[in-house]
Design an enzyme around this catalytic site. Sequence first.
Site, short mmCIF file in Angstrom:
data_model
loop_
_atom_site.label_atom_id
_atom_site.label_comp_id
_atom_site.label_asym_id
_atom_site.label_seq_id
_atom_site.Cartn_x
_atom_site.Cartn_y
_atom_site.Cartn_z
N GLN A 112 0.80 -1.22 0.00
CA GLN A 112 0.00 0.00 0.00
C GLN A 112 0.83 1.27 0.00
O GLN A 112 0.34 2.32 -0.41
CB GLN A 112 -0.95 0.00 1.20
CG GLN A 112 -2.04 -1.04 1.09
CD GLN A 112 -3.01 -0.98 2.24
OE1 GLN A 112 -2.76 -1.59 3.28
NE2 GLN A 112 -4.10 -0.26 2.08
N ARG A 148 3.60 0.05 13.05
CA ARG A 148 3.25 -1.27 12.54
C ARG A 148 3.29 -1.23 11.01
O ARG A 148 2.64 -0.40 10.39
CB ARG A 148 1.85 -1.67 13.04
CG ARG A 148 1.39 -3.01 12.49
CD ARG A 148 0.05 -3.45 13.07
NE ARG A 148 -0.37 -4.65 12.37
CZ ARG A 148 -1.35 -4.70 11.48
NH1 ARG A 148 -2.06 -3.62 11.19
NH2 ARG A 148 -1.64 -5.83 10.86
N HIS A 179 0.98 -9.35 4.78
CA HIS A 179 -0.20 -8.51 4.68
C HIS A 179 -0.68 -8.54 3.22
O HIS A 179 -0.62 -7.54 2.51
CB HIS A 179 0.13 -7.08 5.13
CG HIS A 179 -1.06 -6.20 5.35
ND1 HIS A 179 -1.22 -5.42 6.48
CD2 HIS A 179 -2.16 -5.96 4.59
CE1 HIS A 179 -2.35 -4.74 6.39
NE2 HIS A 179 -2.94 -5.04 5.25
N ASN A 193 -1.93 -10.70 8.67
CA ASN A 193 -2.93 -9.66 8.84
C ASN A 193 -4.23 -10.09 8.18
O ASN A 193 -4.27 -10.39 6.99
CB ASN A 193 -2.45 -8.35 8.20
CG ASN A 193 -3.46 -7.23 8.38
OD1 ASN A 193 -3.53 -6.62 9.45
ND2 ASN A 193 -4.27 -6.97 7.36
N GLU A 194 -5.29 -10.13 8.99
CA GLU A 194 -6.65 -10.34 8.52
C GLU A 194 -6.83 -11.53 7.58
O GLU A 194 -7.15 -11.39 6.40
CB GLU A 194 -7.17 -9.07 7.84
CG GLU A 194 -7.23 -7.88 8.76
CD GLU A 194 -7.84 -6.64 8.13
OE1 GLU A 194 -8.19 -5.71 8.87
OE2 GLU A 194 -7.97 -6.60 6.89
N ASN A 239 -8.26 -5.60 14.48
CA ASN A 239 -8.59 -4.51 13.57
C ASN A 239 -10.10 -4.31 13.60
O ASN A 239 -10.86 -5.24 13.33
CB ASN A 239 -8.15 -4.84 12.14
CG ASN A 239 -6.65 -4.93 12.00
OD1 ASN A 239 -5.91 -4.63 12.94
ND2 ASN A 239 -6.18 -5.35 10.84
N TYR A 250 -13.34 -1.67 12.46
CA TYR A 250 -13.81 -0.52 11.70
C TYR A 250 -15.30 -0.26 11.87
O TYR A 250 -15.74 0.89 11.86
CB TYR A 250 -13.49 -0.70 10.21
CG TYR A 250 -12.02 -0.63 9.91
CD1 TYR A 250 -11.38 0.59 9.77
CD2 TYR A 250 -11.26 -1.79 9.79
CE1 TYR A 250 -10.02 0.67 9.50
CE2 TYR A 250 -9.90 -1.72 9.52
CZ TYR A 250 -9.29 -0.50 9.38
OH TYR A 250 -7.94 -0.42 9.14
N GLU A 263 -5.54 -1.85 14.04
CA GLU A 263 -6.02 -0.94 13.00
C GLU A 263 -7.36 -0.38 13.47
O GLU A 263 -8.23 -1.12 13.95
CB GLU A 263 -6.24 -1.62 11.65
CG GLU A 263 -4.98 -2.02 10.92
CD GLU A 263 -5.28 -2.63 9.54
OE1 GLU A 263 -6.36 -2.37 8.98
OE2 GLU A 263 -4.42 -3.39 9.06
N TRP A 299 -5.15 3.56 11.81
CA TRP A 299 -5.06 3.24 10.37
C TRP A 299 -5.65 4.43 9.60
O TRP A 299 -6.80 4.75 9.74
CB TRP A 299 -5.83 1.97 10.02
CG TRP A 299 -5.63 1.66 8.56
CD1 TRP A 299 -6.38 2.11 7.50
CD2 TRP A 299 -4.57 0.88 8.00
NE1 TRP A 299 -5.85 1.66 6.32
CE2 TRP A 299 -4.75 0.91 6.60
CE3 TRP A 299 -3.49 0.19 8.54
CZ2 TRP A 299 -3.88 0.24 5.73
CZ3 TRP A 299 -2.62 -0.47 7.67
CH2 TRP A 299 -2.83 -0.44 6.28
N GLU A 341 -5.44 1.86 -1.61
CA GLU A 341 -6.45 1.15 -0.82
C GLU A 341 -7.01 -0.03 -1.61
O GLU A 341 -8.20 -0.11 -1.93
CB GLU A 341 -7.56 2.12 -0.39
CG GLU A 341 -8.55 1.56 0.62
CD GLU A 341 -7.89 0.93 1.83
OE1 GLU A 341 -8.34 -0.15 2.23
OE2 GLU A 341 -6.92 1.50 2.38
N TRP A 342 -6.09 -0.93 -2.00
CA TRP A 342 -6.44 -2.20 -2.63
C TRP A 342 -7.35 -2.01 -3.84
O TRP A 342 -7.00 -1.24 -4.74
CB TRP A 342 -7.00 -3.16 -1.58
CG TRP A 342 -6.09 -3.32 -0.40
CD1 TRP A 342 -6.29 -2.85 0.87
CD2 TRP A 342 -4.78 -3.92 -0.38
NE1 TRP A 342 -5.22 -3.14 1.68
CE2 TRP A 342 -4.27 -3.81 0.94
CE3 TRP A 342 -3.99 -4.57 -1.34
CZ2 TRP A 342 -3.03 -4.30 1.32
CZ3 TRP A 342 -2.75 -5.07 -0.97
CH2 TRP A 342 -2.28 -4.93 0.34
#
Length: 451
Positions: free
Chosen positions: A21, A78, A122, A166-167, A292, A294, A352, A400, A407-408
């Site tokens: 990213q 991180r 990640h 990650n995730e 994480n 959101y 995050e 984050w 952003e992907w």
Amino acid sequence: MTDVAQFPPGFLWGAATSAYQIEGSPLADGAGPSNWHLFSHRDGTISDASNGDIACDHYRRFGEDIGLMRQLGLQAYRFSLSWSRIFPAGTGKINQKGLDFYRRLLNALLDAGIQPYPTLFHWDLPAALDERGGWTNSDCAHWLADYAQTVFGALGGLAENWTTLNEPWVIADAGFLDGIHAPGHRSLQETPLVAHNLLRAHALAVQAFRAESNGRIGIVVNIEPKYAASDQRGDQTAAERAHAYMNRQYLDPLFLGGYPDELAEVFGDYWPRHNEADMRLLRTPFDFLGVNYYTRSVNRADGNNLPVRASPVAQPGAEYTEMGWEVFPRGLKETLLWIKRRYGDIPLYVTENGAAFKDPPLTAQGRLHDARRVEYYRTHLNACREAIGSGVNLKGYFAWSLFDNFEWSYGYSKRFGLIHVDFDTQKRIFKDSAYFFSEAILSNGASIDSD
């Protein structure tokens, strides 16, 4: 300033990023391509037709960026390592220049008094491993463990705290079920297999860490609490399935030794049998859990929305971010409390938390007044403080993200950063949220409720 309770002594304040990213230069100095490099160069995969070839140019500008971290007062950073920088083919020959980059980065952070919190993986898998089946191949767990052993042997002494993955839910769901992330598969059959292989990889990486280091290691999961849209039994069971699929699938095996019963219903004939040796492996002890958070989702029964047969319901009057995520700080406190109740008093970090909002233009004085993001951080930090007051063993918080970044699948159209990035000039500008967060660090949270 209102006199309010601070966070506990030693509470850790940081910000987070990931390699693909922000780094740019994905093929520099002998690096191999990742699956995200190839995926983002395919037509129709990224909403703004962009890619991570330059991103924030952090690969060349990390010294400048660490200077910005110091200005913010970050105590920890991180970030993730690019597997294909270190092993261009995923396995086999090591690219020393890739290892040297991360050694320079780690040393620069330490020189700046900033604790590094590196993540091994990640989402950006070496493309050569993708061609061999990637996470659908059971050998991938051993590939990650071998990569981990190399990294820990070379760099482990430069960071006391590491995370493996990650995730994993996003990797499996977005990459292998919905196809909106690399590698772009759409297979209900592959999805539970990928999830299991990711957890196997985590456990083997922890074992590799124990052999090479005396530090601490954990895993990072994204948790989204699931609420039922009504008290009707159909909506209640739909929310339970969604919770088992997104949240418990990745924590129950690690802490309780088994997968949720609901997953057999979710995946039907594609739910695999797991051997006892694998399930014992998944119970490999680790030191901390990264969370994480959101948003939440409110779910109603929907037999057409596979695999969980549940659909989210928009909430009238609620605020939503540019990602379409409801702003719901209470869910962060409830999530942290749920983890403590279900899995015990393991040390936790919020690894995050942040929001994508459409930022206003710069003022004539060069300021960026992102008031909605400031309020997002204020309310979610308060949720963290309340969770601590309720007995949660929360050790730190990572915003984050440090920068606006790639952003992907959304490309550069969504901005999460504390620091605004002009992607044409690479100029960095602190937003108001950066100043707010910097004051929170300086006051150990005492400033977050001040006007």
